[in-house]
Design an enzyme around this catalytic site. Structure first.
Site, PDB file in Angstrom:
ATOM      1  N   HIS A   1      -0.238  -2.411   4.163  1.00  0.00           N
ATOM      2  CA  HIS A   1       0.679  -2.210   3.041  1.00  0.00           C
ATOM      3  C   HIS A   1       0.531  -0.848   2.379  1.00  0.00           C
ATOM      4  O   HIS A   1       0.754  -0.707   1.171  1.00  0.00           O
ATOM      5  CB  HIS A   1       0.535  -3.322   2.002  1.00  0.00           C
ATOM      6  CG  HIS A   1       1.809  -3.585   1.250  1.00  0.00           C
ATOM      7  ND1 HIS A   1       3.052  -3.524   1.836  1.00  0.00           N
ATOM      8  CD2 HIS A   1       2.043  -3.905  -0.062  1.00  0.00           C
ATOM      9  CE1 HIS A   1       3.981  -3.799   0.940  1.00  0.00           C
ATOM     10  NE2 HIS A   1       3.402  -4.020  -0.221  1.00  0.00           N
TER      11      HIS A   1
ATOM     12  N   HIS B   1      -3.122  -3.786  -3.472  1.00  0.00           N
ATOM     13  CA  HIS B   1      -1.968  -3.083  -2.944  1.00  0.00           C
ATOM     14  C   HIS B   1      -2.337  -1.702  -2.390  1.00  0.00           C
ATOM     15  O   HIS B   1      -3.282  -1.059  -2.867  1.00  0.00           O
ATOM     16  CB  HIS B   1      -0.917  -2.905  -4.046  1.00  0.00           C
ATOM     17  CG  HIS B   1       0.327  -3.704  -3.819  1.00  0.00           C
ATOM     18  ND1 HIS B   1       0.389  -5.054  -4.033  1.00  0.00           N
ATOM     19  CD2 HIS B   1       1.569  -3.343  -3.384  1.00  0.00           C
ATOM     20  CE1 HIS B   1       1.610  -5.492  -3.769  1.00  0.00           C
ATOM     21  NE2 HIS B   1       2.336  -4.466  -3.348  1.00  0.00           N
TER      22      HIS B   1
ATOM     23  N   SER C   1      -2.655  -4.700  -8.173  1.00  0.00           N
ATOM     24  CA  SER C   1      -2.495  -3.250  -8.147  1.00  0.00           C
ATOM     25  C   SER C   1      -3.858  -2.566  -8.116  1.00  0.00           C
ATOM     26  O   SER C   1      -4.779  -2.985  -8.813  1.00  0.00           O
ATOM     27  CB  SER C   1      -1.728  -2.773  -9.384  1.00  0.00           C
ATOM     28  OG  SER C   1      -1.771  -1.368  -9.502  1.00  0.00           O
TER      29      SER C   1
ATOM     30  N   GLU D   1       4.127 -11.136   1.101  1.00  0.00           N
ATOM     31  CA  GLU D   1       3.122 -10.826   0.085  1.00  0.00           C
ATOM     32  C   GLU D   1       2.988 -12.010  -0.870  1.00  0.00           C
ATOM     33  O   GLU D   1       3.834 -12.209  -1.742  1.00  0.00           O
ATOM     34  CB  GLU D   1       3.528  -9.567  -0.684  1.00  0.00           C
ATOM     35  CG  GLU D   1       3.777  -8.354   0.197  1.00  0.00           C
ATOM     36  CD  GLU D   1       4.281  -7.172  -0.597  1.00  0.00           C
ATOM     37  OE1 GLU D   1       3.588  -6.736  -1.533  1.00  0.00           O
ATOM     38  OE2 GLU D   1       5.391  -6.679  -0.280  1.00  0.00           O
TER      39      GLU D   1
ATOM     40  N   TYR E   1       8.204 -11.318  -1.000  1.00  0.00           N
ATOM     41  CA  TYR E   1       7.153 -11.949  -1.808  1.00  0.00           C
ATOM     42  C   TYR E   1       7.211 -13.471  -1.781  1.00  0.00           C
ATOM     43  O   TYR E   1       8.247 -14.071  -1.487  1.00  0.00           O
ATOM     44  CB  TYR E   1       7.255 -11.457  -3.247  1.00  0.00           C
ATOM     45  CG  TYR E   1       6.752 -10.046  -3.422  1.00  0.00           C
ATOM     46  CD1 TYR E   1       5.511  -9.784  -3.998  1.00  0.00           C
ATOM     47  CD2 TYR E   1       7.503  -8.955  -2.979  1.00  0.00           C
ATOM     48  CE1 TYR E   1       5.037  -8.490  -4.140  1.00  0.00           C
ATOM     49  CE2 TYR E   1       7.041  -7.659  -3.115  1.00  0.00           C
ATOM     50  CZ  TYR E   1       5.807  -7.434  -3.705  1.00  0.00           C
ATOM     51  OH  TYR E   1       5.339  -6.156  -3.826  1.00  0.00           O
TER      52      TYR E   1
END
Length: 750
Positions: free
Chosen positions: A117, A226, A323, A513, A556
């Site tokens: 990713h 991520h 994140s 995801e 997602y």
């Protein structure tokens, strides 16, 4: 000539062979291959930012694979890509090649292809319209380099299969990820949230591969964060934090498995025999001026000397709301924290950005987050003692998620009811983006109503019907992608679900995801279900990991409660509020088949849309240089008689051609050479974290271009005389591709 051996000696060899195999649980093999792709003009995949096109290389991308096989039984192959995600059409074509080469040994059932990713790799390799709009359609070079690289990686792993063991270890890693949608997470039941200390998963699960005779040959781990340490304005191809971690760990093993306060660097084992007297070094350097560009007879692949045999991969897991920008999200106009519920600044999503630990330097953030994962992996690797033992197995099915019946508890209690998933659709909150990469216009996360203007714009493409609107509630539909078929499918409907087993480890291959809580629910459901089916086979030491973004991509998957909030992740959950429940249902079917040994129906086949692909990316027409200048000539040289110290940066710029002319696969555009015994030897290249290759045109669409080789001298660099070299390829007006190279003036490192 032929040699015949006595029968008793042959019998002895047979017994020895069986003894070797019986002393190890499995056959194991690993592989690695360059998949960097086009380093110019191509839009990067991930942020959907049309202005983010590649113009060089931070460090190269690779495919890494492991194969684990029972000596006389089943096998599984897992491929980890330094790419944004897997692609259905890439998977289809790889499997076709494997079938042609190996028959039914490797199929969609036992081969998993997963992406880390990174948002800094070339796009255009997926087959559905939604994911190739900003890349101006399909990009054949991006596609081909992935298919070729994955095939070569699996070939390497297959050819290196030898008796060995696999060990598993896991532990918690802090300060590498934060929840970027905390208001969604808080909508999950309090009783469920109270079971967990953090609102993101902190556990890393690592496999250590040990060849019976050669010792350790690789490690693969799964951890959720991520690939967005590199920002939406970055234009250098990069594996982001996970790609960096893989580089660091492979370097660590190659350089003797020593962890210092500095990140490991690939350093040549060649030690210069030059006199270390500074003035003497300067005199030697002064005698090597920049060379004129020279044409090469054939495609040249130059890499520094390396003994690389160890393969390390940092795989993705349920990273949906995680994140790496751990300092939090702030408004770029005021410096204040963004709005908690919508991640806006005075109502504008464009001003809200997450900050990585190296802020404002995205390269430093990438290094820090990568280094943390690397050091955690080293600790787990060194202490891994639990050996995987037991059968190798797999299950796979294709499932149509656009109209799947799912059994759920009846609202308000009182038994169960049957509901359905929906054709794919994206909500208004999708267009708002995230704190890792904000969207545009007046969209915002957490929008469960939409607005009239954007509905009018949407209706130009397609107006969703009442059944679809009802099915997707409370998502206000911005793009009804599952029902958009012009010029071909905009979104997938048929998805692969896959389960791989190696002893007491089970890998759940998911094509999207999953958010933190969605992943927890899936893992827990599968684990408890497997134990309930066979408590003897799957005891308390069962390990279940999620491999995200695997085999294809469908955006997602949130929990039902997170979906109701309609932040970015919920708005990007394509198949409606019951998507997660559908996954759990289908994975339980795989688990049942895995335990019973039955074969599940393969399900409806996904489409092969390769022949329908449209590409609007202009080809390279011609490369040129100013009058009197050759390709490879130095445009901006290293200053004469220069001396640099470790930690400083040195760079040179060359007249170049478009990198799309030759991708330099398993080669380099940028090389750092040192002088040894009167010969120039490559010691660093653009696969190193310390070397950057930057390419540009002075004027858009100009046939003239430049390439800059930039070297941040690592602390472990050996004192001596160095120079920078650029390799490239130019295209003539008649289409001929010619390779060239050029070198800077020499300089001294002390």
């Amino acid at each position: 000539m032929a040699v015949s051996l006595p029968f008793h000696f042959l019998f002895f060899l047979l017994l020895l062979d069986r003894a070797v195999y019986s002393s190890s649980e499995y056959l194991i093999g690993v592989g690695s291959y360059d998949i960097t792709g086009p380093a110019a003009d191509v839009n990067m995949m991930g942020y959907a930012n049309s202005d983010q096109t590649a113009s060089g290389i931070h460090f190269r991308l690779r495919a890494r694979a492991f194969i684990v096989a029972e000596p006389q039984g089943k096998r599984v192959a897992f491929v980890n890509l330094d790419a944004c995600m897997a692609s259905q059409i890439v998977t289809i074509k790889v499997l076709e090649r494997l079938k042609a080469r190996y028959g039914d040994l490797y199929t969609e059932k036992n081969v998993a292809i997963s992406g880390i990713h990174t948002h800094a790799g070339p796009g255009g390799y997926l087959q559905y319209v939604t994911y190739i709009v900003t890349s101006l359609g399909f990009v054949r070079q991006s596609f081909d380099v992935l298919v070729d690289g994955i095939e070569q990686t699996i070939i390497q792993a297959h050819q290196s299969l030898r008796p060995g063991s696999v060990y598993v270890n896991k532990g918690d890693l802090l300060d590498v990820g934060v929840n970027r949608s905390p208001s969604s997470y808080l909508n999950n039941p309090e009783a469920e949230r109270s079971r967990y200390k953090y609102n993101v998963d902190k556990e890393m699960t690592l496999l250590k591969f040990v060849d019976t005779q050669l010792g350790p040959i690789g490690s693969f781990n799964w951890f959720a964060t991520h690939g967005t340490s590199m920002s939406r304005t970055n234009s250098l191809i990069s594996g982001d934090n996970k790609g960096a971690a893989a580089r660091f760990m492979e370097d660590w093993f190659e350089n003797g498995q020593k962890v210092s306060s500095k990140i490991p660097r690939r350093v040549s084992t060649i030690v210069t025999d030059l006199n270390t007297n500074h003035s003497r070094l300067l005199d030697i350097a002064a005698s090597y001026k920049s060379s004129k560009g020279q044409f090469l007879d054939a495609k040249v692949r130059v890499r520094k000397a390396s003994k690389r045999t160890f393969v390390s991969a940092f795989c993705q897991s349920n990273c949906g709301d995680v994140s790496p920008n751990t300092l939090g999200a702030f408004c770029i106009d005021t410096g204040l924290p963004c709005d908690f519920n919508h991640s806006t600044c005075n109502g504008k999503n464009e001003l809200c950005y997450g900050r990585g630990p190296g802020y404002p330097d995205e390269f430093e953030s990438t290094r820090i987050i990568g280094e943390k994962q690397f050091k955690m992996a080293v600790g787990l690797f060194n202490k891994a003692t639990e050996k995987l033992q037991g059968r190798v197995g797999y299950q796979h099915a294709y499932v149509d998620f656009s109209n799947l019946e799912v059994t759920v508890p009846r609202a308000g209690g009182g038994g169960f009811e049957t509901v359905k998933t929906c054709p794919a659709a994206m909500g208004f909150g999708f267009a708002a983006g995230t704190t890792d990469g904000p969207g545009a216009f007046d969209f915002k996360q957490g929008d469960d109503k939409g607005n009239a203007f954007w509905r009018l714009v949407r209706n130009v493409l397609r107006t969703p019907g009442p059944e679809q609107v009802q099915c997707q509630k409370p998502k206000p539909i911005l793009l009804d992608t599952g029902e958009m078929k012009t010029p071909y499918d905009w979104a997938p409907s048929i998805l692969p679900v896959q389960m791989l087993r190696i002893g007491q480890l089970v890998i759940l291959s998911v094509p999207g995801e999953f958010t933190t809580m969605a992943g927890r629910r899936l893992r827990d459901a599968v684990k408890s279900f497997l134990i309930s089916l066979d408590s003897k086979e799957f005891g308390n030491n069962l390990h279940v990991v999620i491999a995200g973004l695997t085999n294809t991509y469908s955006q997602y998957i949130t929990t039902f409660e997170e979906y109701e909030v309609q932040r970015y992740e919920g708005a990007s959950t394509l198949y409606g509020p019951h998507t997660l429940t559908a996954y759990i249902q289908e994975f339980k079917k795989l688990a049942t088949a895995l335990v019973s040994g039955q074969t599940l129906p393969s399900g409806p086949q996904p489409p092969d849309l390769l022949d329908k692909q449209i590409s609007l990316l202009a080809p390279v027409v011609v490369d040129s240089t100013p009058l009197g200048v050759d390709f490879g000539d130095v445009k901006a040289d290293v200053p004469p008689k220069s001396t640099f110290r470790r930690g400083q940066q040195v760079n040179a710029t060359f007249w170049s051609g478009c990198p799309r002319n030759d991708l330099m696969t398993e080669g380099s555009f940028a090389v750092v050479e040192t002088l040894r015994g009167g010969k120039w030897v490559p010691v660093y290249d653009d696969d190193d974290f310390s070397v950057k290759f930057k390419w540009s045109r002075q004027v858009k669409l100009s046939p003239e271009s430049q390439a800059t080789v930039e070297w941040r001298i690592p602390e472990s660099a050996v004192a001596g005389v160095y120079r920078l070299r650029h390799y490239g390829a130019s295209k003539s007006l008649f289409g001929a591709i010619t390779s060239f190279s050029g070198a800077s003036s020499a300089f001294v490192v002390v």
